[in-house]
Scaffold this motif. Structure first.
Motif, PDB file in Angstrom:
ATOM      1  N   LYS A  58      23.204  15.892  24.845  1.00 32.82           N
ATOM      2  CA  LYS A  58      23.022  16.919  23.816  1.00 32.82           C
ATOM      3  C   LYS A  58      21.611  16.846  23.247  1.00 32.82           C
ATOM      4  N   ILE A  59      21.037  18.006  23.032  1.00 28.85           N
ATOM      5  CA  ILE A  59      19.689  18.109  22.478  1.00 28.85           C
ATOM      6  C   ILE A  59      19.808  18.179  20.962  1.00 28.85           C
ATOM      7  N   THR A 127      15.208  18.545  27.923  1.00 28.43           N
ATOM      8  CA  THR A 127      16.121  17.623  28.609  1.00 28.43           C
ATOM      9  C   THR A 127      15.414  16.296  28.895  1.00 28.43           C
ATOM     10  N   GLU A 128      14.184  16.357  29.369  1.00 31.02           N
ATOM     11  CA  GLU A 128      13.431  15.132  29.644  1.00 31.02           C
ATOM     12  C   GLU A 128      13.148  14.358  28.359  1.00 31.02           C
ATOM     13  N   ASN A 134      16.809   8.714  24.540  1.00 23.57           N
ATOM     14  CA  ASN A 134      18.009   7.906  24.776  1.00 23.57           C
ATOM     15  C   ASN A 134      17.676   6.606  25.500  1.00 23.57           C
ATOM     16  N   ASP A 135      16.734   6.658  26.444  1.00 19.79           N
ATOM     17  CA  ASP A 135      16.332   5.445  27.163  1.00 19.79           C
ATOM     18  C   ASP A 135      15.647   4.464  26.211  1.00 19.79           C
ATOM     19  N   SER A 136      14.791   4.963  25.326  1.00 18.96           N
ATOM     20  CA  SER A 136      14.125   4.085  24.347  1.00 18.96           C
ATOM     21  C   SER A 136      15.138   3.451  23.403  1.00 18.96           C
ATOM     22  N   LEU A 137      16.117   4.231  22.967  1.00 14.05           N
ATOM     23  CA  LEU A 137      17.158   3.696  22.084  1.00 14.05           C
ATOM     24  C   LEU A 137      17.994   2.636  22.808  1.00 14.05           C
ATOM     25  N   ARG A 138      18.294   2.885  24.094  1.00 11.42           N
ATOM     26  CA  ARG A 138      19.051   1.918  24.890  1.00 11.42           C
ATOM     27  C   ARG A 138      18.274   0.612  25.014  1.00 11.42           C
TER      28      ARG A 138
END
Length: 162
Positions: A58-59, A127-128, A134-138
């Motif tokens: 989701k954006i 989207t990117e 999300n990758d940084s948060l992960r």
């Protein structure tokens, strides 16, 4: 982030910069809060997620705002710059960059806030951007942040001593 151009201040800009810095120190300031009507904007943001069932895809409104800021900086490249001014020497330089990097606050799982530095966001789609955030948060979630903060603090101290 590559430097595209550095412009050293001419005499006119030095005078204006020096007077602005002096005024900023000596003259009282006033602030302004503007609350725009964003109902239509929010409705358009909501449309971006119609039919999306995967929460991680989701954006968010934050992502849309980052996209708006990036597009604004691409339209006005002189705003995508670092301003360096030494008042004592009355010297300054404007450093313009080719990539739009954005710092954004993030709430970590433990409730603490952290600033994420998102690189080259100006060339990403919504989207990117969502995937990068999300990758940084992960990665932040899976990192011992106390150790990272210690390393940054040590590096800053060593750089200051040099």
């Amino acid at each position: 982030m590559a430097l595209t151009r550095s412009t050293h201040f001419g005499i006119a800009r030095k005078i204006v910069s020096n007077m602005t810095a002096e005024s900023w120190e000596q003259i009282p300031h006033a602030g302004l809060v503007y609350e725009p009507e964003v109902t239509a904007f929010l409705a358009e943001c909501k449309k971006l997620n119609e039919g999306c069932t995967d929460k991680s895809k989701k954006i968010t409104i934050n992502t849309v705002m980052i996209k708006v800021i990036c597009e604004g900086l691409k339209a006005a490249p002189k705003m995508n710059a670092h301003l360096e001014f030494n008042r004592k020497l009355v010297r300054g330089c404007l450093h313009e960059f080719d990539h739009v990097d954005v710092s954004m606050p993030a709430l970590l799982p433990n409730g603490e806030m952290m600033t994420l530095n998102m690189h080259d966001m100006g060339n990403k789609t919504l989207t990117e951007m969502t995937e990068a955030i999300n990758d940084s948060l992960r990665r932040a979630k899976n990192t011992d942040l106390n150790e990272v903060m210690f390393e940054v603090s040590l590096d800053n101290t060593l750089q200051g001593l040099k």
